[in-house]
Scaffold this motif. Structure first.
Motif, PDB file in Angstrom:
ATOM      1  N   LYS A 400       0.837  -1.202   0.000  1.00 40.56           N
ATOM      2  CA  LYS A 400       0.000   0.000   0.000  1.00 40.56           C
ATOM      3  C   LYS A 400       0.872   1.252   0.000  1.00 40.56           C
ATOM      4  O   LYS A 400       0.629   2.203  -0.745  1.00 40.56           O
ATOM      5  N   LYS A 439       0.732  -0.229  11.369  1.00 43.76           N
ATOM      6  CA  LYS A 439      -0.712  -0.246  11.644  1.00 43.76           C
ATOM      7  C   LYS A 439      -1.398   0.955  11.012  1.00 43.76           C
ATOM      8  O   LYS A 439      -2.486   0.852  10.425  1.00 43.76           O
ATOM      9  N   GLU A 440      -0.717   2.132  11.093  1.00 44.94           N
ATOM     10  CA  GLU A 440      -1.284   3.346  10.511  1.00 44.94           C
ATOM     11  C   GLU A 440      -1.309   3.278   8.994  1.00 44.94           C
ATOM     12  O   GLU A 440      -2.174   3.880   8.350  1.00 44.94           O
ATOM     13  N   GLU A 442      -2.157   0.788   7.252  1.00 44.94           N
ATOM     14  CA  GLU A 442      -3.371   0.069   6.878  1.00 44.94           C
ATOM     15  C   GLU A 442      -4.635   0.847   7.249  1.00 44.94           C
ATOM     16  O   GLU A 442      -5.633   0.811   6.528  1.00 44.94           O
ATOM     17  N   GLU A 443      -4.588   1.589   8.363  1.00 41.91           N
ATOM     18  CA  GLU A 443      -5.803   2.210   8.887  1.00 41.91           C
ATOM     19  C   GLU A 443      -5.958   3.674   8.490  1.00 41.91           C
ATOM     20  O   GLU A 443      -7.072   4.190   8.422  1.00 41.91           O
ATOM     21  N   LYS A 444      -4.855   4.403   8.289  1.00 37.65           N
ATOM     22  CA  LYS A 444      -4.923   5.843   8.006  1.00 37.65           C
ATOM     23  C   LYS A 444      -4.365   6.125   6.612  1.00 37.65           C
ATOM     24  O   LYS A 444      -3.387   6.853   6.436  1.00 37.65           O
ATOM     25  N   THR A 445      -5.027   5.546   5.629  1.00 40.92           N
ATOM     26  CA  THR A 445      -4.540   5.665   4.249  1.00 40.92           C
ATOM     27  C   THR A 445      -4.536   7.107   3.776  1.00 40.92           C
ATOM     28  O   THR A 445      -3.589   7.574   3.124  1.00 40.92           O
TER      29      THR A 445
END
Length: 509
Positions: A400, A439-440, A442-445
């Motif tokens: 990503k 983690k960010e 994946e979660e805070k694109t």
């Protein structure tokens, strides 16, 4: 007066005295020599009879004056001031009043005694001889009293002149001449000390030294220029402390060759110091009589050999160089037919020249091939290295994060790891690594994408090159693209961290 040496009648006269009266008699003292154990004896006689006799106390008669002298110091330099002080007294101890004469190095000076003392000042000359000097002091008074005293002082020898003498101003090479350095004191007397001697010649870009030596003053040294020394002026320098002097010796041109006969070979050698270019006459006398002329050209120290051929027999061979006639006797042979006599360069000399030329060409060829081979090997290694880099996959990069970076990173072509910055020549760089929270990612694109856009803009501003490795953004700053690449890396890191704080993202740079 009765003295040890002799008696003197000082006064004789009739005397008439009244009762209770006295008379004083003054006597002139005509004596000018020393007398000892003297007494004055007075007689009073009447009708040949001694009425009364008186004998004085013992005394001595002397015209000698006692003189003492002192100087302000003992050791002097030329031109320094000398102060002489002295005293003069009679034998009785009374102060002497009179004149003082001083004799110094043949010169006379005069002063006076005052209350038995005197003082005199003078300056030494600048060329006064070194060593011991004597001052003679003579005192006398109007009564004939006289005294003398000598005192000495020492003058230091001061190096004042430096000379250099050569036995010949013009010399031929290989000829001995003498060099004599002379160190002189203030009176131009020889001083025995060590002096540096040097012979040099100035060339276009350098100075050539032929002699450097330390020698005793006034002791000649012998020197000889080598036989091949070039004609011209050579400087002979002498030095002592801060003193220097020099003279010029000219080396004359000498055109001279040596000729020897070795079997049937004549060997010519240039033993002069200039090229030899003359026509040499070679005469054969024997079974045949023949004269040959040889155009001879020899550089300094060059040797050339010529083979002499003639019909078999014993020959008397003479070589006339124009300056000297040399005679040789040799058993010759080797020619037949109508050829009478010949002189030719020795074959081995030509062969030697060809061999040297061949070896030189071979050496140049080997050096050229070696250079080509090194370039070829180096190019092959570079290609293999580049191929390995281009074919390698950067595994482990966050997919990503990679997609986001490639979308915006292409704006500055920052994702080419095989660019000239990281491949090929060694260069000085500064490296910035920015760590994203996995983690960010994946979660805070959206926030990550905004941070990447801001980072790419900052990297572009500071001329950096970047790529994604795992969860890291790696940025390289090159000295060629950015002079202060270390400053560029720091400012880029500060900008990325500041932007991450605003977006509430966890990054480490």
């Amino acid at each position: 007066m009765e003295c040890k040496e002799q008696n003197f009648l000082m006064y004789f006269s009739p005397l008439r005295l009244e009762e209770n009266s006295e008379k004083t008699i003054e006597l002139e003292w005509p004596l000018n020599k020393k007398l000892s154990d003297c007494y004055l004896v007075a007689f009073l006689e009447s009708d040949g009879k001694t009425i009364e006799k008186y004998r004085s106390e013992r005394f001595d008669v002397s015209s000698k004056a006692r003189v003492s002298v002192s100087l302000n110091k003992y050791l002097f330099q030329p031109k320094e001031t000398v102060v002489i002080e002295g005293k003069a007294t009679k034998e009785s101890g009374e102060s002497l009043e009179g004149n003082v004469n001083l004799e110094i190095d043949g010169k006379s000076y005069r002063t006076v005694l005052e209350d038995g003392k005197f003082s005199f000042t003078f300056n030494l000359s600048e060329n006064i001889a070194p060593g011991i000097h004597t001052i003679k002091v003579i005192v006398n008074d109007s009564y004939g009293n006289h005294g003398e005293k000598n005192i000495t002082f020492n003058v230091t020898a001061v190096p004042s002149f430096l000379l250099v003498e050569v036995s010949n101003k013009s010399v031929f090479p290989n000829t001995t001449f003498s060099i004599t350095p002379k160190l002189l004191d203030q009176a131009k007397g020889i001083m025995k000390d060590w002096v540096a001697v040097k012979i040099t010649r100035k060339k276009l870009f350098a100075k050539e030294t032929f002699l450097e030596k330390i020698v005793r003053s006034n002791e000649p040294i012998l020197f000889r220029f080598s036989k091949e020394t070039e004609p011209g002026n050579y400087k002979v320098e002498v030095s002592y402390q801060e003193m220097k002097n020099e003279t010029i010796v000219e080396v004359l041109p000498l055109e001279k060759i040596s000729v020897v006969m070795e079997g049937n070979t004549i060997v010519f050698e240039n033993v002069g110091n200039v090229p030899y270019k003359r026509t040499v006459e070679i005469k054969f006398e024997g079974k045949i009589n023949k004269t040959k002329l040889l155009e001879l050209g020899l550089d300094v120290n060059e040797i050339k050999s010529y083979k002499v051929l003639a019909p078999p027999g014993t020959y008397r061979i003479s070589v006339n160089t124009g300056k000297e006639l040399l005679n040789f006797s040799s058993q010759l042979g080797g020619l037949t037919g109508n050829v009478i006599a010949m002189v030719e360069p020795k074959a081995r000399q030509k062969k030697l020249i060809l061999i040297i030329f061949f070896l030189f060409v071979l050496l140049v060829l080997l050096l050229f091939l070696r250079k080509r081979l090194r370039h070829k090997i180096k190019g092959r290694k570079l290609k293999e290295r580049k191929k390995g880099l281009e074919g390698s996959e950067r595994k482990g990069a966050s997919p990503k994060l990679k997609r986001v970076f490639e979308r915006y990173g292409n704006v500055l072509e920052a994702n080419k790891l095989n660019s000239s910055l990281v491949y090929g020549n060694k260069q000085e760089v500064s490296v910035l690594a920015v760590k994203f929270d996995e983690k960010e990612i994946e979660e805070k694109t959206k926030e990550i994408e905004e941070l990447i856009v801001s980072a790419v803009s900052t990297i572009k501003k500071h001329k950096g090159v970047a790529d994604i490795q795992d969860s890291f953004l790696v940025v390289l700053f090159n000295v060629i693209k950015q002079y202060r690449h270390d400053v560029a890396a720091v400012r880029t890191a500060e900008a990325i961290v500041e932007k991450a704080k605003k977006l509430k993202l966890k990054v480490r740079a």
